[in-house]
Design a protein around this motif. Structure first.
Motif, short mmCIF file in Angstrom:
data_model
loop_
_atom_site.label_atom_id
_atom_site.label_comp_id
_atom_site.label_asym_id
_atom_site.label_seq_id
_atom_site.Cartn_x
_atom_site.Cartn_y
_atom_site.Cartn_z
N GLY A 266 4.22 11.98 7.56
CA GLY A 266 3.72 10.69 8.05
C GLY A 266 4.82 9.81 8.60
N ASN B 193 5.65 4.22 6.44
CA ASN B 193 4.84 3.65 5.37
C ASN B 193 4.37 4.71 4.39
OD1 ASN B 193 4.86 1.02 6.82
ND2 ASN B 193 3.69 2.19 8.31
N GLN B 194 3.89 5.84 4.92
CA GLN B 194 3.48 6.96 4.06
C GLN B 194 4.70 7.49 3.29
OE1 GLN B 194 2.69 6.67 7.30
NE2 GLN B 194 0.49 6.32 7.18
N LYS C 202 -5.19 14.88 -4.02
CA LYS C 202 -4.86 13.50 -3.70
C LYS C 202 -5.05 12.64 -4.93
CE LYS C 202 -5.30 10.69 0.43
NZ LYS C 202 -6.09 10.38 1.63
N GLY D 74 1.73 13.28 0.35
CA GLY D 74 1.07 12.03 0.75
C GLY D 74 0.05 11.57 -0.28
N ASN D 75 0.30 10.42 -0.91
CA ASN D 75 -0.63 9.83 -1.90
C ASN D 75 -1.02 10.83 -2.98
OD1 ASN D 75 -0.81 7.26 -0.61
ND2 ASN D 75 -2.15 8.16 0.92
N GLN E 293 -1.79 1.65 6.11
CA GLN E 293 -0.76 1.67 5.08
C GLN E 293 0.28 0.58 5.32
OE1 GLN E 293 -0.31 2.97 1.85
NE2 GLN E 293 -0.08 5.09 2.51
#
Length: 446
Positions: free
Chosen positions: A27, A30-31, A113, A140-141, A366
């Motif tokens: 990403g 921000n990610q 996730k 990611g997350n 995000q």
């Protein structure tokens, strides 16, 4: 009534003796920021040593920046040394290992996730103990917000709000940007100290309030990647549809294949559900309805707006004092950041976090969530964020051919007011976006 306090610790440093955790975050900036703080938290949970994170190259962001190009590595390592052990590289004896062969590569398909901490203890810890190293790809997350032990949640807040400081190159240019936006050298505040470091120390606040100008920052999330991915229609006819489909085929091939095999909701339905990004002409109506006057200085954050100058015509006509980093900084000042979208996004982050008011057009962004959280954490209740409910806003916009301006204005203001209620972080809500909770902030009664 809430003040920052996630810098407080009541535990001993982890020795990190169970092995090494590596991450290659995907990403944009921000990610990646979220992935870094999740990795810090997982390292503490598993008593592992964290290797300074790497960033994967993205064909959307086209930026080769690594951790040390954006954040201060030594500051990060030293600030968190009372929490976890961090090293810059994997030990030499482990560098020759084929991590895929020995089963130490962990992809996003291997960890769901927002996975619970218990999954990491059950599934990842045995790999770590067996092979001495685990490498997360993507990440990611991949860590839940609840349930999670409060001291680990505090560590995640500490990482985001205290440990990640931009490199001096970004801080210096960010300070210049904020200074030009406010029209004067700004006084020190906890937020500016965190964002700008040594470059935040300027001068005492001006005795003459007229010397300072206020500004509204708007994150206009309407770049081509967002527009294409949304599957929404924005009035550009067949040319628009063909252009966005061509973009999807290159950058979002999975989405293109999904369109062929699955019946996806029509664009009109997506719009009615608030799933479409606000176009600039919709954003300007929202701002005008809230009451921002024509003379308002508006800083527009984001990359190149889809549709360019033509698409921006409505907002620039109503608000002629539009500003961007490209208009505030000279070409020579921007040159070191050219072709580094993540570093440019860091400048936008600084300008938005330091603004007198901040408005987002996509609550799912995000970037906007991180800015909102930063303002909530450091703002002392004096840095408002406008976060529209897009579904309700869509139900108002759909009547724009028949609704009177006064009724439109009343309904928009009511909508915005209802989304600005001050409350503690709801369960499972992101602490990056909503840090107002006992793990991240302390409540005072006066």
């Amino acid at each position: 009534m809430w003040r920052p306090c996630s810098d407080q610790r009541d535990w001993e440093a982890s020795e990190g003796t169970n092995g090494y955790i590596m991450i290659s975050a995907n990403g944009g900036i921000n990610q990646q920021r979220v992935a870094i703080c999740n990795a810090v938290t997982i390292s503490r949970l598993l008593n592992a040593t964290l290797v300074i994170p790497k960033f994967l190259y993205s064909n959307v962001w086209l930026d080769k920046s690594q951790f040390g190009d954006i954040y201060q590595e030594d500051y990060f390592i030293n600030y968190l040394k009372s929490d976890i052990r961090i090293v810059k590289d994997l030990p030499v004896e482990l560098q020759s290992l084929d991590l895929e062969v020995i089963g130490s590569l962990v992809n996003d398909t291997d960890v769901m996730k927002e996975a619970k901490p218990s999954l990491y203890v059950k599934k990842i810890l045995p790999i770590l103990l067996r092979n001495r190293v685990v490498h997360f790809i993507g990440f990611g997350n991949r860590l839940s917000f609840d349930p999670i032990p409060s001291d680990l949640q505090r560590l995640r807040c500490r990482c985001n709000f205290h440990a990640l400081r931009f490199v001096p190159k970004i801080q210096e240019m960010g300070a210049l940007l904020v200074e030009r936006l406010h029209g004067h050298k700004s006084h020190l505040s906890p937020l500016k100290d965190s964002l700008l470091g040594q470059f935040a120390v300027k001068s005492a606040p001006s005795a003459n309030k007229s010397d300072a100008s206020k500004y509204l920052a708007v994150h206009l999330r309407f770049e081509i990647d967002m527009v294409a991915y949304s599957l929404c229609y924005f009035g550009g006819g067949k040319d628009e549809e063909d252009q966005l489909e061509a973009y999807r085929q290159i950058h979002f091939p999975v989405l293109t294949e999904l369109k062929k095999t699955t019946k996806l909701p029509p664009a009109a339905f997506l719009r009615s559900e608030g799933k479409c990004p606000l176009a600039p002409e919709e954003a300007v109506l929202m701002l005008a309805a809230i009451g921002f006057k024509r003379s308002t200085n508006i800083y527009i954050a984001g990359a190149e707006i889809y549709g360019g100058r033509h698409r921006m015509a409505a907002i620039s006509r109503l608000y002629p004092a539009l500003l961007t980093k490209e208009t505030l900084l000279s070409p020579s000042e921007l040159e070191p950041f050219k072709n580094f979208s993540s570093q440019l996004a860091a400048l936008d982050f600084i300008a938005c976090a330091a603004a007198d008011a901040f408005a987002m057009t996509d609550p799912g962004s995000q970037f906007s969530s991180l800015v909102q959280g930063y303002r909530m954490y450091y703002g002392g209740g004096n840095l408002p964020t406008i976060r529209p409910n897009k579904r309700r806003l869509a139900s108002i916009f759909v009547k724009n051919g028949t609704i009177e301006w006064q009724e439109f204005q009343t309904r928009v203001r009511k909508l915005i007011q209802q989304t600005k209620q001050v409350h503690e972080r709801p369960v499972a809500r992101s602490i990056f976006r909503h840090p107002r909770c006992p793990e991240c902030m302390c409540r005072t009664e006066h």
